[in-house]
Design a protein around this motif. Structure first.
Motif, PDB file in Angstrom:
ATOM      1  N   LEU A 130      34.226  34.173  32.111  1.00  0.00           N
ATOM      2  CA  LEU A 130      34.289  35.633  32.221  1.00  0.00           C
ATOM      3  C   LEU A 130      33.044  36.168  32.919  1.00  0.00           C
ATOM      4  O   LEU A 130      32.635  37.310  32.711  1.00  0.00           O
ATOM      5  N   SER A 131      32.421  35.307  33.697  1.00  0.00           N
ATOM      6  CA  SER A 131      31.132  35.689  34.280  1.00  0.00           C
ATOM      7  C   SER A 131      31.231  36.911  35.188  1.00  0.00           C
ATOM      8  O   SER A 131      30.251  37.635  35.364  1.00  0.00           O
ATOM      9  N   SER A 132      32.428  37.150  35.732  1.00  0.00           N
ATOM     10  CA  SER A 132      32.556  38.261  36.675  1.00  0.00           C
ATOM     11  C   SER A 132      32.444  39.626  35.996  1.00  0.00           C
ATOM     12  O   SER A 132      32.214  40.626  36.666  1.00  0.00           O
ATOM     13  N   ILE A 133      32.643  39.655  34.682  1.00  0.00           N
ATOM     14  CA  ILE A 133      32.538  40.969  34.018  1.00  0.00           C
ATOM     15  C   ILE A 133      31.226  41.118  33.253  1.00  0.00           C
ATOM     16  O   ILE A 133      30.943  42.159  32.682  1.00  0.00           O
ATOM     17  N   PHE A 134      30.411  40.056  33.265  1.00  0.00           N
ATOM     18  CA  PHE A 134      29.164  40.080  32.480  1.00  0.00           C
ATOM     19  C   PHE A 134      28.241  41.239  32.873  1.00  0.00           C
ATOM     20  O   PHE A 134      27.819  42.037  32.048  1.00  0.00           O
ATOM     21  N   SER A 135      27.924  41.309  34.172  1.00  0.00           N
ATOM     22  CA  SER A 135      26.909  42.284  34.587  1.00  0.00           C
ATOM     23  C   SER A 135      27.352  43.712  34.304  1.00  0.00           C
ATOM     24  O   SER A 135      26.538  44.560  33.961  1.00  0.00           O
ATOM     25  N   SER A 136      28.661  43.971  34.424  1.00  0.00           N
ATOM     26  CA  SER A 136      29.138  45.340  34.191  1.00  0.00           C
ATOM     27  C   SER A 136      29.003  45.723  32.726  1.00  0.00           C
ATOM     28  O   SER A 136      28.649  46.868  32.411  1.00  0.00           O
ATOM     29  N   ILE A 137      29.273  44.759  31.836  1.00  0.00           N
ATOM     30  CA  ILE A 137      29.135  45.059  30.401  1.00  0.00           C
ATOM     31  C   ILE A 137      27.680  45.408  30.092  1.00  0.00           C
ATOM     32  O   ILE A 137      27.382  46.433  29.468  1.00  0.00           O
ATOM     33  N   TRP A 183      33.892  40.295  44.157  1.00  0.00           N
ATOM     34  CA  TRP A 183      34.712  41.507  44.299  1.00  0.00           C
ATOM     35  C   TRP A 183      34.928  42.166  42.943  1.00  0.00           C
ATOM     36  O   TRP A 183      34.802  43.384  42.806  1.00  0.00           O
ATOM     37  N   VAL A 184      35.235  41.330  41.928  1.00  0.00           N
ATOM     38  CA  VAL A 184      35.439  41.880  40.579  1.00  0.00           C
ATOM     39  C   VAL A 184      34.101  42.388  40.037  1.00  0.00           C
ATOM     40  O   VAL A 184      34.005  43.507  39.513  1.00  0.00           O
ATOM     41  N   ASP A 185      33.065  41.546  40.178  1.00  0.00           N
ATOM     42  CA  ASP A 185      31.734  41.887  39.653  1.00  0.00           C
ATOM     43  C   ASP A 185      31.238  43.213  40.230  1.00  0.00           C
ATOM     44  O   ASP A 185      30.893  44.150  39.498  1.00  0.00           O
ATOM     45  N   GLU A 186      31.241  43.292  41.562  1.00  0.00           N
ATOM     46  CA  GLU A 186      30.710  44.498  42.206  1.00  0.00           C
ATOM     47  C   GLU A 186      31.636  45.693  41.991  1.00  0.00           C
ATOM     48  O   GLU A 186      31.175  46.822  41.833  1.00  0.00           O
ATOM     49  N   GLY A 187      32.957  45.441  41.985  1.00  0.00           N
ATOM     50  CA  GLY A 187      33.921  46.527  41.757  1.00  0.00           C
ATOM     51  C   GLY A 187      33.691  47.171  40.402  1.00  0.00           C
ATOM     52  O   GLY A 187      33.661  48.406  40.271  1.00  0.00           O
ATOM     53  N   LEU A 188      33.505  46.334  39.375  1.00  0.00           N
ATOM     54  CA  LEU A 188      33.259  46.883  38.036  1.00  0.00           C
ATOM     55  C   LEU A 188      31.909  47.598  37.979  1.00  0.00           C
ATOM     56  O   LEU A 188      31.766  48.621  37.301  1.00  0.00           O
ATOM     57  N   ASN A 189      30.916  47.059  38.700  1.00  0.00           N
ATOM     58  CA  ASN A 189      29.604  47.730  38.772  1.00  0.00           C
ATOM     59  C   ASN A 189      29.758  49.139  39.343  1.00  0.00           C
ATOM     60  O   ASN A 189      29.124  50.088  38.878  1.00  0.00           O
ATOM     61  N   VAL A 190      30.596  49.265  40.377  1.00  0.00           N
ATOM     62  CA  VAL A 190      30.820  50.588  40.985  1.00  0.00           C
ATOM     63  C   VAL A 190      31.469  51.534  39.965  1.00  0.00           C
ATOM     64  O   VAL A 190      31.100  52.705  39.864  1.00  0.00           O
ATOM     65  N   THR A 193      27.753  47.414  48.726  1.00  0.00           N
ATOM     66  CA  THR A 193      27.608  46.427  47.661  1.00  0.00           C
ATOM     67  C   THR A 193      28.608  45.276  47.804  1.00  0.00           C
ATOM     68  O   THR A 193      28.346  44.170  47.343  1.00  0.00           O
ATOM     69  N   PHE A 194      29.746  45.532  48.454  1.00  0.00           N
ATOM     70  CA  PHE A 194      30.709  44.441  48.626  1.00  0.00           C
ATOM     71  C   PHE A 194      30.210  43.433  49.659  1.00  0.00           C
ATOM     72  O   PHE A 194      30.622  42.289  49.668  1.00  0.00           O
ATOM     73  N   PHE A 195      29.298  43.885  50.521  1.00  0.00           N
ATOM     74  CA  PHE A 195      28.728  42.947  51.502  1.00  0.00           C
ATOM     75  C   PHE A 195      27.380  42.411  51.033  1.00  0.00           C
ATOM     76  O   PHE A 195      27.143  41.210  51.069  1.00  0.00           O
ATOM     77  N   ALA A 196      26.497  43.298  50.650  1.00  0.00           N
ATOM     78  CA  ALA A 196      25.193  42.856  50.141  1.00  0.00           C
ATOM     79  C   ALA A 196      25.245  43.011  48.623  1.00  0.00           C
ATOM     80  O   ALA A 196      24.889  44.045  48.077  1.00  0.00           O
ATOM     81  N   ASN A 197      25.727  41.951  47.952  1.00  0.00           N
ATOM     82  CA  ASN A 197      26.001  42.039  46.508  1.00  0.00           C
ATOM     83  C   ASN A 197      24.768  42.409  45.695  1.00  0.00           C
ATOM     84  O   ASN A 197      23.666  41.945  45.984  1.00  0.00           O
ATOM     85  N   GLY A 198      25.025  43.214  44.665  1.00  0.00           N
ATOM     86  CA  GLY A 198      23.934  43.527  43.737  1.00  0.00           C
ATOM     87  C   GLY A 198      23.256  44.852  44.009  1.00  0.00           C
ATOM     88  O   GLY A 198      22.437  45.289  43.206  1.00  0.00           O
ATOM     89  N   ILE A 199      23.606  45.492  45.151  1.00  0.00           N
ATOM     90  CA  ILE A 199      22.924  46.753  45.473  1.00  0.00           C
ATOM     91  C   ILE A 199      23.206  47.810  44.399  1.00  0.00           C
ATOM     92  O   ILE A 199      22.310  48.509  43.958  1.00  0.00           O
ATOM     93  N   VAL A 200      24.485  47.886  43.955  1.00  0.00           N
ATOM     94  CA  VAL A 200      24.854  48.974  43.035  1.00  0.00           C
ATOM     95  C   VAL A 200      24.088  48.891  41.719  1.00  0.00           C
ATOM     96  O   VAL A 200      23.629  49.906  41.200  1.00  0.00           O
ATOM     97  N   SER A 201      23.926  47.657  41.195  1.00  0.00           N
ATOM     98  CA  SER A 201      23.196  47.555  39.927  1.00  0.00           C
ATOM     99  C   SER A 201      21.756  48.038  40.126  1.00  0.00           C
ATOM    100  O   SER A 201      21.216  48.754  39.280  1.00  0.00           O
TER     101      SER A 201
END
Lengths: 317, 352
Positions: free
Chosen positions: B161-168, B228-235, B272-280
């Motif tokens: 479930l690592s893709s949802i970790f950062s958003s939580i 895509w999931v990780d950054e999408g949820l971050n957004v 953020t979809f190109f340069a991952n992590g910007i949104v966080s």
């Protein structure tokens, strides 16, 4: 962007709430009185500034990436023209909006980046055969006028970073002549001395975070020089590091009281003392040595923390 | 913004505080760099303590039960030391003993399970969460919250479930900071936990940039993060927090401001979809700005710069395409900056 009183005011508010001097229902009103939350105007300025800086830097890197990609579909002269026109536009923006600090600073940073792009394109086109360190060194030399007119501490930091990069690449290429840790320790210590002494005269250089950053980098490479010298029996390294430590203490304790610098100094002393003990103990890795190291760390850490806290009180008095 | 003396004066005038009790609150709060020094000392002393135990009673490391019992005893002892800590020396001992005790428990779990599994990470996460809320030391709470976040990230890896970790974590951390002053008498506890979680989150976001082929320090192949999931949820978290900020401040946006806001969020999405992590990173900057917290502000900027820099090494897109994407983003950003300035000027004009 963040008010200079912010840390202190936030702490006072937290104290009042935690000590029940301010009741729960009055907290929102107290926050409003303290003006911690931002006004609409501040939000708009914040968004505008962030967007402008992001846009400028993104465009600059876009052009540098474009040059690095070495696209064959467009001619050489077009590439030169593109980057030179971009440089001229950035300088035009500097002249036109000289009174707007953000545009002035951003246009200078961007044109400084374009100079690097132009030099890379020149090297790529004419196959000058130069080593990578020469690109960054020449870039730093050529952009001195930009940095001089900028009156902007970030530009100076970028310039120092370019010198760091070229020096570390140089020492990697000609390792036998100059050790990387030595080179970067001397460079950053020299930069710190010059910056600190100039900060009084030029107020725009007097940004605490930039001086703190230089001290941190200097302390980091200084420690490596010391550790290397200690374990490989090079007395000169130990001597130079000791001079650095005495100078740091004298300047930031006796001359200008700066507790952050003394905290960096304390951390260096703590690591240096532990390393020295490991070096002199006959059996560095037996139980007794570890116990001794534990007590040294706790004892020295306690002493330094109490001392630093006392200095903060002294500074506040 | 008011300074602390002005604040107290205004609160007195508004009769929100009683001036007779004000002296009770005079205690020195250490700045962050002294806390870092103390944390470093505790961590270094814990390593030496472990060395002492390893050399002194080496046979202990063959018994997971022995290690666990000693670890728990050390943490318990540390709790009492820290509870009664009247001096810095005692506090340093408490930190060193507790960190060494936690390391013994980690060793015990490693030895017992041979490889780190879902259950092991869950136990470690819970242990660190428990310690971060229980231990009566600011530095201990920061470090426990940091380790809890890291252990939770490995738990999520193992649970695929690592893709949802950062958003939580981002969601929880953002709420903690926005409501920091509403936790009566628990403000510093909440702040220390929130700092630890932010450090853990930023380390996770940075480390996945440099992770190669889904391998971690344990050299186990783990499911990689779906960006895509990780950054999408971050957004989505960013949108939620922005909405909360607008409602919280009761800001009424006119149509032009709404469109501008939409433009900025879209720009961030594309970025953020190109340069991952910007949104966080941006969200941490926004929160730092909103509540005037310099440390958060600085951490957000460092995080955003690291994420943007790593874009150069992102191998899925050619350098030429990266150049066009950056050019588009930069151009759009400058247009939005111009519009923002115009809207701001119009607002001022209408007010006059």
């Amino acid at each position: 962007m963040i008010d200079s009183n912010a840390t202190e005011t936030r702490q006072t508010l937290a104290d009042l709430i935690e000590h029940k001097l301010l009741s729960e229902q009055d907290v929102p009103e107290a926050i409003t009185i303290a003006e911690i939350y931002r006004s609409e105007q501040q939000w708009q300025n914040f968004m505008g500034t962030m967007l402008f800086w992001f846009g400028s830097i993104a465009l600059a890197f876009s052009l540098i990436f474009f040059i690095a990609a070495n696209w064959q579909e467009i001619g050489l002269m077009s590439k030169f023209a593109l980057i030179e026109v971009a440089m001229l536009l950035a300088m035009f923006a500097y002249v036109k909006f000289k009174k707007n600090d953000i545009i002035r600073q951003a246009s200078l940073v961007v044109s400084m980046l374009f100079v690097g792009g132009l030099m890379a394109l020149f090297g790529q086109t004419y196959q000058t055969g130069a080593d990578p360190w020469q690109l960054f060194f020449n870039w730093a030399i050529v952009t001195i006028p930009w940095v001089l007119i900028s009156r902007f501490s970030v530009m100076w930091l970028i310039w120092v970073a370019l010198l760091n990069l070229s020096l570390s690449l140089f020492s990697q290429t000609f390792g036998s002549y100059l050790d990387t840790n030595w080179a970067l320790f001397l460079l950053n210590s020299f930069a710190l001395v010059v910056w600190q002494t100039s900060a009084k005269k030029y107020t725009w250089l007097n940004k605490p975070w930039t001086i703190n950053l230089l001290a941190l980098v200097s302390a980091y490479f200084g420690l490596w020089v010391y550790l290397d010298a200690l374990f490989l029996d090079k007395p000169l390294g130990i001597l130079i590091w000791c001079i650095w430590a005495v100078a740091m203490f004298y300047v930031y304790r006796m001359w200008l009281l700066n507790v952050f610098m003394l905290a960096v100094w304390s951390l260096s002393i703590l690591v240096a003392a532990n390393a020295l003990l490991i070096r002199v103990l006959p059996n560095s890795f037996d139980a007794f040595s570890f116990l001794l190291l534990t007590f040294l760390t706790i004892g020295a850490g306690t002493f330094l923390t109490v001392w630093l806290k006392g200095l903060i009180k002294e500074a506040q008095a | 913004m008011k300074n602390s003396i002005e604040l107290i004066e205004f609160l007195k005038q508004s009769e929100l505080i009683n001036p007779l009790h004000l002296n009770d609150s005079e205690e020195l709060i250490s700045p962050w760099y002294i806390k870092v020094l103390m944390g470093f000392c505790g961590w270094l002393a814990a390593i030496f303590t472990l060395g002492f135990l390893g050399m002194g009673i080496a046979s202990l490391f063959d018994s997971p039960i022995g290690l666990s019992v000693l670890g728990v005893l050390m943490i318990g002892g540390s709790f009492f030391i820290l509870s009664s800590a009247k001096s810095e020396f005692i506090e340093h001992i408490g930190l060193a003993v507790s960190f060494a005790g936690q390391a013994l428990i980690v060793f015990a779990i490693f030895i017992h399970s041979e490889s780190m599994e879902l259950f092991s990470w869950a136990v470690l996460t819970l242990m660190c969460c428990f310690l971060s809320s229980l231990m009566p030391s600011y530095i201990h709470r920061v470090m426990s919250a940091y380790f809890a976040t890291l252990c939770f990230s490995f738990f999520m890896f193992e649970a695929q479930l690592s893709s949802i970790f950062s958003s939580i974590v981002l969601f929880v951390v953002a709420l903690m900071w926005l409501y920091e002053f509403t936790f009566s008498q628990q403000i510093r506890k909440l702040q220390s936990i929130a700092y630890g979680a932010v450090f853990g989150l930023l380390q996770f976001k940075t480390s996945i940039l440099f992770a190669q082929h889904g391998q971690t320090w344990a050299l186990e192949s783990l499911p990689s993060v779906n960006q895509w999931v990780d950054e999408g949820l971050n957004v989505l978290v960013l949108l939620f927090i922005l909405n909360l900020l607008i409602k919280h401040k009761k800001i009424l946006l006119d149509d032009s401001q709404k469109w501008l806001g939409l433009g900025i969020v879209l720009l961030l999405c594309v970025g953020t979809f190109f340069a991952n992590g910007i949104v966080s990173g941006i969200l941490i900057i926004v929160i730092g700005f909103a509540i005037q917290n310099k440390i958060l502000w600085g951490l957000g900027i460092i995080s955003a710069i690291i994420n943007l820099s790593s874009y150069y090494y992102f191998l899925d897109i050619s350098l030429l395409n990266k150049s066009f994407i950056l050019g588009g983003l930069g151009g759009a950003s400058l247009i939005l900056a111009f519009l923002s300035k115009r809207i701001s000027e119009q607002g001022t004009h209408h007010e006059n």
